[in-house]
Design an enzyme around this catalytic site. Structure first.
Site, short mmCIF file in Angstrom:
data_model
loop_
_atom_site.label_atom_id
_atom_site.label_comp_id
_atom_site.label_asym_id
_atom_site.label_seq_id
_atom_site.Cartn_x
_atom_site.Cartn_y
_atom_site.Cartn_z
CG HIS A 194 7.67 2.97 8.73
ND1 HIS A 194 7.50 4.01 9.61
CD2 HIS A 194 6.47 2.79 8.13
CE1 HIS A 194 6.25 4.46 9.51
NE2 HIS A 194 5.61 3.74 8.63
NE ARG A 301 3.22 1.22 5.44
CZ ARG A 301 2.71 0.07 5.87
NH1 ARG A 301 2.79 -1.02 5.14
NH2 ARG A 301 2.12 0.01 7.05
NE ARG A 337 1.07 5.95 3.67
CZ ARG A 337 1.60 5.28 4.69
NH1 ARG A 337 0.86 5.02 5.75
NH2 ARG A 337 2.84 4.87 4.65
CD GLU A 435 -1.52 7.54 9.93
OE1 GLU A 435 -0.99 6.45 10.10
OE2 GLU A 435 -1.26 8.28 8.97
CG ASN A 458 1.06 -0.09 12.08
OD1 ASN A 458 0.47 -1.01 12.62
ND2 ASN A 458 1.46 -0.14 10.82
CG ASP A 459 1.75 6.24 12.65
OD1 ASP A 459 2.76 6.28 13.37
OD2 ASP A 459 1.80 6.21 11.42
NE ARG A 469 5.04 2.70 13.28
CZ ARG A 469 4.35 2.88 12.15
NH1 ARG A 469 3.59 3.95 11.99
NH2 ARG A 469 4.40 2.00 11.19
CB CYS A 506 -4.39 -0.06 6.06
SG CYS A 506 -4.06 1.62 6.58
#
Ligand code: PEP
Ligand code: MG
Length: 574
Positions: A194, A301, A337, A435, A458-459, A469, A506
């Site tokens: 992040h 986010r 989100r 995810e 990403n997840d 990550r 996304c």
């Protein structure tokens, strides 16, 4: 001496500037040389810091907080005073300043390391544990030297400053958003951590996972940061500098050229329309999204709104933030989100460190465990839905039961608004982030309850490959082209298309131009990414005929060898 360090580029472009070492009040400090003429001043600065801590400790002893056992607190303060007054701490650093011509912070840190090493060798457990007290006293002196707690950035002609840090939390980066640095680089972090994602939103070249940059680079040294290739060149010679200035100009020229596509409709050669939406962290990011031609917000986010604060947001504050985005997007879709707190984005009042945060009480799990927090967020989003085209997106779903709970809580939030006569969009769509591998495999079932899905690659990669990550030591294993990842992503897209439910990607894969054609080949028609990538992705879309992709896409999906996948992808991209 010139040398090069390799890391992971997280935000493209080239920056040329001077190193600005970022210090934390923890035991990470700047190291710089001082001229002979400043040695006396530096020693006096050190003495002043010691005097200040001496005074702080005395004041603490005079005002023992209520409820604290006085005798123990006094004993603790006395120990710290003794450590402070001991010549190993109050005198030796000054000798180091004199002999090494270094700054006071560095001298103190060196001496602390020597003392800690000595304590490590002591047999007596009680004495050995006193090293923590030494570290605490040193930290106090460091804070006094630096003038304030937390991160400090000195000598800022910001446009030329390249921040060099060991690590930054997402919250630190949010604070840096208020400044205008040339670039930043860190020792830790992965490309989709992040921290890296917020770095991207600063829109400056940056590189993470450099391992030793903070130790090797000195204050004020000239640096070239190549965010495209994840390379940092320290003290480049004239020829290299000239070469990179040229590359920097070319990069800027290409960016300028891309700007011409801002208003161009995003469609393939065979006239298939492709939605290009933006990911944002703060309402002010909408400006950049619109400047780059975004036709919607695919991921807001929301947790970043409040990461740099000490408290949780009120419903009204949230409402204002969501409404602002809805209004500024002028009827285009805005996907809000719900809080994805936990893991590397701790809630302001988080009191407990989970043993394995990425697998712990994160995102929707945390919201379901904190129904009041969630209720206020849902109300705020619903209230804002009256002012634009808002959709609700739920992160980190793993089971049907969670979806049912969420839908129930949304109904409750709506009822509470009805009772107060507060308007909202009753048909607001509710979608889920896919995810977690379990969600990917259950997507057909999930879609019976959800209006849309959005793939958080990403997840999804993190959880499929069991690779943290944000851990730089496994960053090299983080592979969007892993056959298992491709299989899951294509399965989700295919499943959604089959039942006619909207599906987007996304995660960072959406903004990677190398993967645009592959995702189009999988059947993806909605991408959401950092605004800085929108035009480059649009350029690829405009040059692609989807009907040409089927064969190679199938071959990639059937292949289980990385090299072959790479080759096929290259062929697809010519
Ligand atoms: C993702 O996981 O891909 C995603 C988009 O969400 P985040 O990066 O905020 O976890
Ligand atoms: Mg995610």
């Amino acid at each position: 001496m010139s040398f090069t360090i390799h890391g992971v580029g997280v935000s493209g472009g080239i920056a040329i500037g001077r190193a600005q070492l970022v210090s934390h009040a923890q035991l990470e400090v700047a190291h710089y040389d001082i001229p002979e003429s400043q040695v006396t001043t530096e020693k006096a600065r050190f003495d002043a810091a010691i005097a200040q801590v001496r005074q702080d400790l005395t004041e603490l002893a005079d005002h023992i907080p209520p409820g604290v056992p006085a005798a123990e607190f006094e004993a603790f303060l006395n120990l710290h005073r003794m450590i402070l007054e001991d010549s190993t701490l109050s005198e030796v650093p000054k000798q180091l300043i004199e002999s090494m011509h270094c700054n006071a912070e560095w001298a103190l840190k060196l001496q602390m390391e020597t003392l800690v090493e000595q304590f490590d060798r002591v047999e007596d457990v009680y004495l050995r544990e006193r090293k923590a007290d030494i570290q605490q006293v040193v930290e106090r002196v460091l804070k006094a030297l630096l003038g304030r707690p937390g991160y400090t950035v000195r000598n800022i002609p910001e446009e030329n400053a390249i921040l060099v840090a060991h690590d930054l939390s997402p919250a630190d980066v949010v604070v840096f958003k208020q400044h205008h640095f040339a670039s930043f680089i860190t020792d830790l972090g992965g490309a989709t951590s992040h921290t890296a994602i917020v770095a991207r939103s600063l829109n400056i070249p940056s590189v993470v996972a450099l391992h030793q940059a903070r130790t090797l680079i000195r204050e004020n040294e000239t640096l070239i940061v190549d965010g495209n290739h994840g390379v940092v060149i320290v003290n480049p010679d004239d020829a290299v500098l000239t070469e990179y200035k040229l590359r920097q100009e070319q990069w800027q020229l290409e960016r300028e050229k891309l700007k011409r596509l801002t208003r161009t409709k995003s469609a393939t050669l065979d006239s298939i329309e492709v939605d290009l939406h933006a990911n944002i962290e703060l309402p002010e990011d909408v400006t950049l999204a619109k400047e780059n031609g975004a036709t919607g917000i695919g991921l807001f986010r929301t947790e970043f709104l409040f990461l740099d604060r000490g408290d949780l947001p009120s419903e009204d504050e949230q409402f204002e933030a969501y409404r602002r985005v809805a209004l500024e997007m002028e009827g285009m879709p805005v996907t809000v989100r719900t809080f994805d707190l936990g893991a590397d984005k701790q809630a302001p009042d988080a009191s407990r460190v989970a043993p394995n945060p990425a697998l712990g009480l994160r995102a929707i799990r945390l919201c379901l465990a904190e129904p009041r927090l969630f209720h206020h967020q849902l109300r705020a989003i619903l209230r804002a839905s009256h002012y634009g085209k808002i959709r609700i997106l739920i992160p980190m779903l793993s089971s049907m039961h969670e979806i049912e709970q969420v839908l129930h809580l949304i109904r409750e939030a709506k009822e509470s608004l009805d009772e107060g006569g507060i308007p909202y969009d009753n048909s607001v769509q509710v979608g889920g982030m896919i995810e977690i591998p379990a969600a990917a495999l259950s997507v057909n079932m999930f879609m019976r309850k959800l209006d849309f899905v959005s793939i958080g690659t990403n997840d999804l990669i993190q959880y499929t490959l069991a690779i943290d990550r944000s851990d730089d030591s496994v960053a090299h294993l983080y592979d969007p082209l892993h056959p298992a990842v491709l299989e899951l992503v294509s399965h989700i897209i295919r499943s959604a298309n089959r039942v006619g439910k909207p599906v987007a990607v996304c995660g960072e894969m959406a903004g990677d131009t190398r993967l645009t054609r592959l995702l189009l080949g999988f059947g993806l028609r909605q991408f959401s990414m950092h605004p800085a990538y929108l035009l480059a992705v649009k350029q690829v879309v405009l040059k692609t005929g989807v009907s040409d992709l089927a064969g190679t896409t199938q071959r990639i999906l059937r292949s289980h060898v990385s090299d072959r996948i790479e080759n096929l992808l290259q062929r697809m991209n010519v």
